[in-house]
Design an enzyme around this catalytic site. Structure first.
Site, PDB file in Angstrom:
ATOM      1  N   THR A  21       0.855  -1.275  -0.089  1.00  0.00           N
ATOM      2  CA  THR A  21       0.178   0.014  -0.035  1.00  0.00           C
ATOM      3  C   THR A  21       0.897   1.243   0.188  1.00  0.00           C
ATOM      4  O   THR A  21       1.836   1.264   0.503  1.00  0.00           O
ATOM      5  CB  THR A  21      -1.006   0.061   1.067  1.00  0.00           C
ATOM      6  N   ASP A  22       0.409   2.270  -0.482  1.00  0.00           N
ATOM      7  CA  ASP A  22       0.943   3.517  -0.519  1.00  0.00           C
ATOM      8  C   ASP A  22       1.106   4.092   1.112  1.00  0.00           C
ATOM      9  O   ASP A  22       1.822   5.042   1.090  1.00  0.00           O
ATOM     10  CB  ASP A  22       0.278   4.717  -1.264  1.00  0.00           C
ATOM     11  N   GLU A  23       0.225   3.785   1.878  1.00  0.00           N
ATOM     12  CA  GLU A  23       0.086   4.130   3.230  1.00  0.00           C
ATOM     13  C   GLU A  23       1.705   3.756   3.972  1.00  0.00           C
ATOM     14  O   GLU A  23       2.073   4.540   5.050  1.00  0.00           O
ATOM     15  CB  GLU A  23      -0.622   3.291   4.181  1.00  0.00           C
TER      16      GLU A  23
ATOM     17  N   TYR B   2      -1.691  -0.175  11.169  1.00  0.00           N
ATOM     18  CA  TYR B   2      -1.989  -0.991   9.971  1.00  0.00           C
ATOM     19  C   TYR B   2      -0.668  -0.638   9.104  1.00  0.00           C
ATOM     20  O   TYR B   2      -0.017  -1.789   8.582  1.00  0.00           O
ATOM     21  CB  TYR B   2      -3.125  -0.586   9.265  1.00  0.00           C
TER      22      TYR B   2
ATOM     23  N   LYS C  74       2.172  -3.207   7.376  1.00  0.00           N
ATOM     24  CA  LYS C  74       2.461  -3.481   6.107  1.00  0.00           C
ATOM     25  C   LYS C  74       3.856  -3.057   5.690  1.00  0.00           C
ATOM     26  O   LYS C  74       4.531  -3.974   4.889  1.00  0.00           O
ATOM     27  CB  LYS C  74       1.606  -2.536   5.075  1.00  0.00           C
TER      28      LYS C  74
END
Ligand code: NAD
Ligand code: DAU
Length: 318
Positions: free
Chosen positions: A123-125, A149, A153
């Site tokens: 994810t870009d997060e 979260y 990741k």
């Protein structure tokens, strides 16, 4: 050719399995623990297809994983994860187990030669937060996660990176922005807006609603993953972005307008803790190196998504 899809009963995984069924002749094994975020009925229907096999199990449990490693796979597409930021703020335990330990367990299987490669869906997060004037994230942006979260990741991404560097295992990582489309769990932002608007309930908007997300229609994401499966280079990271930066308030207003509902349904509520202000993704590597092109426009895809949810609410299917 055999493909293993972990998390194939969830939002993106299920869309991807359907995409593979339409566009390839692969035999697909779906491996999923069927958590609250999954679609067991849909999976049951799909297993009537001769090219789909479903195995229930957890990526954290070695015995469960070993049950799936009974044949050679061309690739493992690894979607399985706990995916909701708000849940990770309340309790991070499952996120550490599934996203970090689970990814480690899948990586361990690659030593045994059951799969020719693995695509790790991230994810870009993991890149953290952007200011309004910052350039979009590239694959070289530092990892700087701000919630449990995204930290889980980022940890799994680093494990994947280290297994490539140390053991030369055939691994690719993808990092995409906020997906939207059919089968997304109602806990996420766009389904929450559609659900609450449909039932004339207040729509919770966190903080000032000026946070920016870069939206990607799930079908565009599936096409990008297929391309990476076919042409991606091991050891690489590929960003996948929709080029659709929108503030949260603009997304709510647009959906309300499309559904013919009043703006008075919007209710400003307390902000999310550690709320990232802006995400934006630079996908030029994927475009230049693998020739990826988006096929779907935001407005049209949003309309399709709204209609899909309305059909399912009316048929009491969700
Ligand atoms: N949805 C997004 O906008 C988005 C954006 C970027 C990256 N991602 C990543 O894409 C992947 C899929 O996201 P999603 O939105 O489809 O998630 P989701 O929550 O809708 O689905 C996750 C699936 O994983 C399964 N699962 C959970 N724990 C498991 C376990 N221990 N063993 C086996 N299966 C398990 C669930 O049952 C579910 O079917 C995740 O890795 C997520 O981090 C999602
Ligand atoms: C559920 C909800 C969300 N929001 C806000 C918080 C965010 O700024 C934005 C989108 O929220 P969410 O739908 O939870 O998505 P977000 O936190 O960005 O994370 C998503 O996108 C990420 C990719 O960017 C994925 O890695 C995650 O798995 C996925 O859940 O809307 C609200 O204002 N009100 C809400 O009720």
């Amino acid at each position: 050719m055999n493909i293993l899809v972990t998390g194939g009963a969830g939002f993106i995984g299920l869309n991807f399995v359907r995409h593979l069924l339409k566009t390839t002749l692969y035999n697909i094994t779906v491996f999923d623990y069927l958590t609250y975020a999954s679609h067991p009925k849909e999976i049951k229907q799909l297993t009537s297809h001769s090219r789909i096999r479903f195995i229930k199990g957890s990526i954290v449990n070695v015995r469960d994983i070993e049950a799936v490693m009974d044949q050679e796979y061309e690739a493992i597409i690894h979607f399985a994860a706990e995916s909701h930021v708000d849940k990770s703020i309340q309790n991070a335990g499952d996120f550490i187990q599934t996203n970090i330990v689970g990814t480690y367990q899948i990586l361990q299987q690659l030593f045994k030669g059951y799969a020719k490669k693995m695509i790790h869906i991230s994810t870009d997060e993991v890149y953290g937060n952007l200011n309004s004037t910052d350039l979009p994230f590239t694959e070289n942006s530092p990892l700087s996660p701000n919630n449990p979260y995204s930290a889980s990741k980022a940890s799994s991404d680093l494990l994947v990176r280290s297994y490539y560097e140390t053991f030369q295992l055939p691994l690719i990582t993808t990092r995409c922005g906020n997906n939207f489309g059919p089968f997304q769990h109602i806990e996420k932002f766009i389904p929450t807006i559609i659900y609450n608007a449909f039932y004339n309930q207040k729509i919770p908007l966190y903080g000032d609603g000026l946070q920016v997300r870069d939206w990607l229609f799930v079908e565009d994401h599936c096409q990008a993953i297929s391309l990476i499966l076919e042409k991606g280079k091991c050891g690489e990271v590929y960003n996948i972005g929709g080029g659709n930066e929108r503030t949260n308030i603009d997304v709510v207003r647009q959906i309300l307008e499309m559904m013919g509902k009043p703006e008075s349904l919007i209710e400003y509520v307390e902000d999310r803790k550690g709320h990232d202000r802006r995400y934006a993704i630079d996908s030029s590597k994927l475009q230049k190196e693998l020739g990826w092109k988006q096929a779907f426009y935001f407005d049209e895809s949003l309309k399709k998504t709204i209609q899909w949810y309305i059909n399912n609410f009316e048929g009491n299917l969700l």
